[in-house]
Scaffold this motif. Sequence first.
Motif, PDB file in Angstrom:
ATOM      1  N   ASP A  62       0.820  -1.203   0.000  1.00 58.38           N
ATOM      2  CA  ASP A  62       0.000   0.000   0.000  1.00 58.38           C
ATOM      3  C   ASP A  62       0.864   1.267   0.000  1.00 58.38           C
ATOM      4  O   ASP A  62       0.565   2.235  -0.712  1.00 58.38           O
ATOM      5  N   LEU A  63       1.954   1.280   0.783  1.00 57.01           N
ATOM      6  CA  LEU A  63       2.846   2.430   0.822  1.00 57.01           C
ATOM      7  C   LEU A  63       3.471   2.662  -0.548  1.00 57.01           C
ATOM      8  O   LEU A  63       3.467   3.781  -1.063  1.00 57.01           O
ATOM      9  N   PHE A  64       4.015   1.611  -1.152  1.00 61.16           N
ATOM     10  CA  PHE A  64       4.700   1.759  -2.432  1.00 61.16           C
ATOM     11  C   PHE A  64       3.743   2.086  -3.575  1.00 61.16           C
ATOM     12  O   PHE A  64       4.160   2.610  -4.597  1.00 61.16           O
ATOM     13  N   MET A  65       2.469   1.803  -3.389  1.00 61.98           N
ATOM     14  CA  MET A  65       1.473   2.113  -4.414  1.00 61.98           C
ATOM     15  C   MET A  65       0.784   3.457  -4.156  1.00 61.98           C
ATOM     16  O   MET A  65      -0.059   3.886  -4.929  1.00 61.98           O
ATOM     17  N   GLY A  66       1.135   4.117  -3.044  1.00 64.41           N
ATOM     18  CA  GLY A  66       0.499   5.383  -2.700  1.00 64.41           C
ATOM     19  C   GLY A  66      -0.926   5.207  -2.226  1.00 64.41           C
ATOM     20  O   GLY A  66      -1.761   6.099  -2.370  1.00 64.41           O
ATOM     21  N   GLN A  67      -1.224   4.045  -1.624  1.00 59.79           N
ATOM     22  CA  GLN A  67      -2.589   3.723  -1.207  1.00 59.79           C
ATOM     23  C   GLN A  67      -2.688   3.400   0.283  1.00 59.79           C
ATOM     24  O   GLN A  67      -3.595   2.689   0.708  1.00 59.79           O
ATOM     25  N   LEU A  68      -1.776   3.906   1.081  1.00 58.60           N
ATOM     26  CA  LEU A  68      -1.768   3.614   2.509  1.00 58.60           C
ATOM     27  C   LEU A  68      -2.965   4.277   3.185  1.00 58.60           C
ATOM     28  O   LEU A  68      -3.172   5.479   3.064  1.00 58.60           O
ATOM     29  N   ASN A  69      -3.750   3.497   3.886  1.00 62.60           N
ATOM     30  CA  ASN A  69      -4.922   4.001   4.599  1.00 62.60           C
ATOM     31  C   ASN A  69      -4.473   4.442   5.996  1.00 62.60           C
ATOM     32  O   ASN A  69      -4.178   3.599   6.850  1.00 62.60           O
ATOM     33  N   ILE A  70      -4.465   5.736   6.228  1.00 66.43           N
ATOM     34  CA  ILE A  70      -3.936   6.250   7.496  1.00 66.43           C
ATOM     35  C   ILE A  70      -4.807   5.878   8.690  1.00 66.43           C
ATOM     36  O   ILE A  70      -4.371   6.015   9.830  1.00 66.43           O
ATOM     37  N   ASN A  71      -5.993   5.368   8.448  1.00 66.01           N
ATOM     38  CA  ASN A  71      -6.867   4.969   9.548  1.00 66.01           C
ATOM     39  C   ASN A  71      -6.645   3.517   9.981  1.00 66.01           C
ATOM     40  O   ASN A  71      -7.207   3.081  10.985  1.00 66.01           O
ATOM     41  N   GLU A  72      -5.803   2.766   9.264  1.00 64.35           N
ATOM     42  CA  GLU A  72      -5.563   1.368   9.611  1.00 64.35           C
ATOM     43  C   GLU A  72      -4.634   1.188  10.803  1.00 64.35           C
ATOM     44  O   GLU A  72      -4.712   0.188  11.504  1.00 64.35           O
ATOM     45  N   ARG A  88      -0.243   7.456  10.079  1.00 62.71           N
ATOM     46  CA  ARG A  88      -0.424   8.914  10.049  1.00 62.71           C
ATOM     47  C   ARG A  88       0.937   9.620   9.999  1.00 62.71           C
ATOM     48  O   ARG A  88       1.070  10.692   9.406  1.00 62.71           O
ATOM     49  N   GLU A  89       1.955   9.008  10.628  1.00 60.27           N
ATOM     50  CA  GLU A  89       3.298   9.592  10.646  1.00 60.27           C
ATOM     51  C   GLU A  89       3.955   9.571   9.271  1.00 60.27           C
ATOM     52  O   GLU A  89       4.828  10.395   8.996  1.00 60.27           O
ATOM     53  N   ILE A  90       3.587   8.605   8.443  1.00 61.69           N
ATOM     54  CA  ILE A  90       4.230   8.473   7.133  1.00 61.69           C
ATOM     55  C   ILE A  90       3.281   8.826   5.990  1.00 61.69           C
ATOM     56  O   ILE A  90       3.601   8.608   4.822  1.00 61.69           O
ATOM     57  N   ALA A  91       2.143   9.381   6.335  1.00 64.80           N
ATOM     58  CA  ALA A  91       1.158   9.771   5.314  1.00 64.80           C
ATOM     59  C   ALA A  91       1.801  10.707   4.300  1.00 64.80           C
ATOM     60  O   ALA A  91       2.545  11.621   4.656  1.00 64.80           O
ATOM     61  N   GLY A  92       1.536  10.470   3.064  1.00 67.31           N
ATOM     62  CA  GLY A  92       2.042  11.331   2.004  1.00 67.31           C
ATOM     63  C   GLY A  92       3.422  10.983   1.496  1.00 67.31           C
ATOM     64  O   GLY A  92       3.892  11.594   0.536  1.00 67.31           O
ATOM     65  N   LEU A  93       4.104  10.027   2.134  1.00 67.29           N
ATOM     66  CA  LEU A  93       5.411   9.618   1.624  1.00 67.29           C
ATOM     67  C   LEU A  93       5.262   9.047   0.220  1.00 67.29           C
ATOM     68  O   LEU A  93       4.358   8.278  -0.060  1.00 67.29           O
ATOM     69  N   ARG A  94       6.176   9.423  -0.641  1.00 64.14           N
ATOM     70  CA  ARG A  94       6.201   8.885  -2.003  1.00 64.14           C
ATOM     71  C   ARG A  94       7.506   8.109  -2.139  1.00 64.14           C
ATOM     72  O   ARG A  94       8.536   8.685  -2.493  1.00 64.14           O
ATOM     73  N   VAL A  95       7.432   6.823  -1.826  1.00 66.09           N
ATOM     74  CA  VAL A  95       8.615   5.963  -1.834  1.00 66.09           C
ATOM     75  C   VAL A  95       8.297   4.653  -2.551  1.00 66.09           C
ATOM     76  O   VAL A  95       7.137   4.285  -2.717  1.00 66.09           O
ATOM     77  N   SER A  96       9.360   3.981  -2.947  1.00 66.10           N
ATOM     78  CA  SER A  96       9.224   2.672  -3.576  1.00 66.10           C
ATOM     79  C   SER A  96      10.577   1.979  -3.493  1.00 66.10           C
ATOM     80  O   SER A  96      11.570   2.573  -3.091  1.00 66.10           O
ATOM     81  N   ALA A  97      10.584   0.734  -3.880  1.00 67.53           N
ATOM     82  CA  ALA A  97      11.819  -0.024  -4.066  1.00 67.53           C
ATOM     83  C   ALA A  97      11.618  -0.820  -5.339  1.00 67.53           C
ATOM     84  O   ALA A  97      10.494  -0.973  -5.816  1.00 67.53           O
ATOM     85  N   HIS A  98      12.706  -1.320  -5.874  1.00 66.81           N
ATOM     86  CA  HIS A  98      12.552  -2.155  -7.059  1.00 66.81           C
ATOM     87  C   HIS A  98      11.808  -3.434  -6.699  1.00 66.81           C
ATOM     88  O   HIS A  98      10.870  -3.822  -7.389  1.00 66.81           O
ATOM     89  N   CYS A  99      12.218  -4.070  -5.592  1.00 63.93           N
ATOM     90  CA  CYS A  99      11.579  -5.321  -5.176  1.00 63.93           C
ATOM     91  C   CYS A  99      11.450  -5.382  -3.660  1.00 63.93           C
ATOM     92  O   CYS A  99      12.241  -4.774  -2.939  1.00 63.93           O
ATOM     93  N   VAL A 100      10.462  -6.152  -3.225  1.00 62.19           N
ATOM     94  CA  VAL A 100      10.300  -6.500  -1.815  1.00 62.19           C
ATOM     95  C   VAL A 100      10.317  -8.023  -1.732  1.00 62.19           C
ATOM     96  O   VAL A 100       9.661  -8.699  -2.528  1.00 62.19           O
ATOM     97  N   ILE A 101      11.081  -8.533  -0.781  1.00 59.89           N
ATOM     98  CA  ILE A 101      11.105  -9.974  -0.525  1.00 59.89           C
ATOM     99  C   ILE A 101      10.426 -10.197   0.820  1.00 59.89           C
ATOM    100  O   ILE A 101      10.923  -9.764   1.862  1.00 59.89           O
ATOM    101  N   TYR A 102       9.277 -10.867   0.773  1.00 60.05           N
ATOM    102  CA  TYR A 102       8.490 -11.115   1.978  1.00 60.05           C
ATOM    103  C   TYR A 102       9.072 -12.280   2.771  1.00 60.05           C
ATOM    104  O   TYR A 102       9.949 -13.004   2.301  1.00 60.05           O
ATOM    105  N   ARG A 103       8.595 -12.471   3.977  1.00 61.51           N
ATOM    106  CA  ARG A 103       9.102 -13.510   4.888  1.00 61.51           C
ATOM    107  C   ARG A 103       9.012 -14.904   4.260  1.00 61.51           C
ATOM    108  O   ARG A 103       9.808 -15.774   4.579  1.00 61.51           O
ATOM    109  N   THR A 104       8.060 -15.099   3.375  1.00 61.69           N
ATOM    110  CA  THR A 104       7.860 -16.400   2.709  1.00 61.69           C
ATOM    111  C   THR A 104       8.834 -16.634   1.564  1.00 61.69           C
ATOM    112  O   THR A 104       8.889 -17.730   1.017  1.00 61.69           O
TER     113      THR A 104
END
Length: 179
Positions: free
Chosen positions: A46-56, A61-77
């Motif tokens: 959600d953060l990397f897509m610009g879709q973070l719901n600040i109410n979740e 709320r502290e990172i609302a509006g950040l425009r960040v991304s990475a090339h890849c994310v490797i999840y725990r799995t």
Amino acid sequence: MLKYDNATFVPSPHCDARPDDAQVSLLVVHNISLPPSQFGTSGIRDLFMGQLNINEHPFYREIAGLRVSAHCVIYRTGEIEQFVPFNQRAWHAGLSTYQGKSRCNDFSIGIELEGTDTLPFTDEQYTALTKLTHFIVKHYPHISLGRIVGHNDIAPGRKTDPGVAFDWARYRKTLINLL
């Protein structure tokens, strides 16, 4: 558009073209968890897509509006999502310098590991990271083992990731064996 076949591609709007004279020559390893220290949520995507719901979560709320991304994310799995094609500039490094050269986003690839500075990463993550690194190095030969660094190396005092829990020796040994 250079993508990794073993990743699910989720195109982030938080990227742009690299400068014409940029030569990709650095790989930066990060960690991230959203909310902090929680895994398996949609927060990173959600953060990397610009879709973070600040109410979740209050932290959002502290990172609302950040425009960040990475090339890849490797999840725990060990699952990999690619947000930015490698030939484009992801917005992962922020204010950064490597060997006297600033604006590391211009010439680096950023890989996020779902995790924290202090919790061990999974075997699946190390396996996926090693295979992904091998792919990247094959396509970008200016990235040598000495040019694979942590976020803390390019933003000292500002960033601490991938943290003390990241086993650099294990990663490098496995990577050397693969290369």
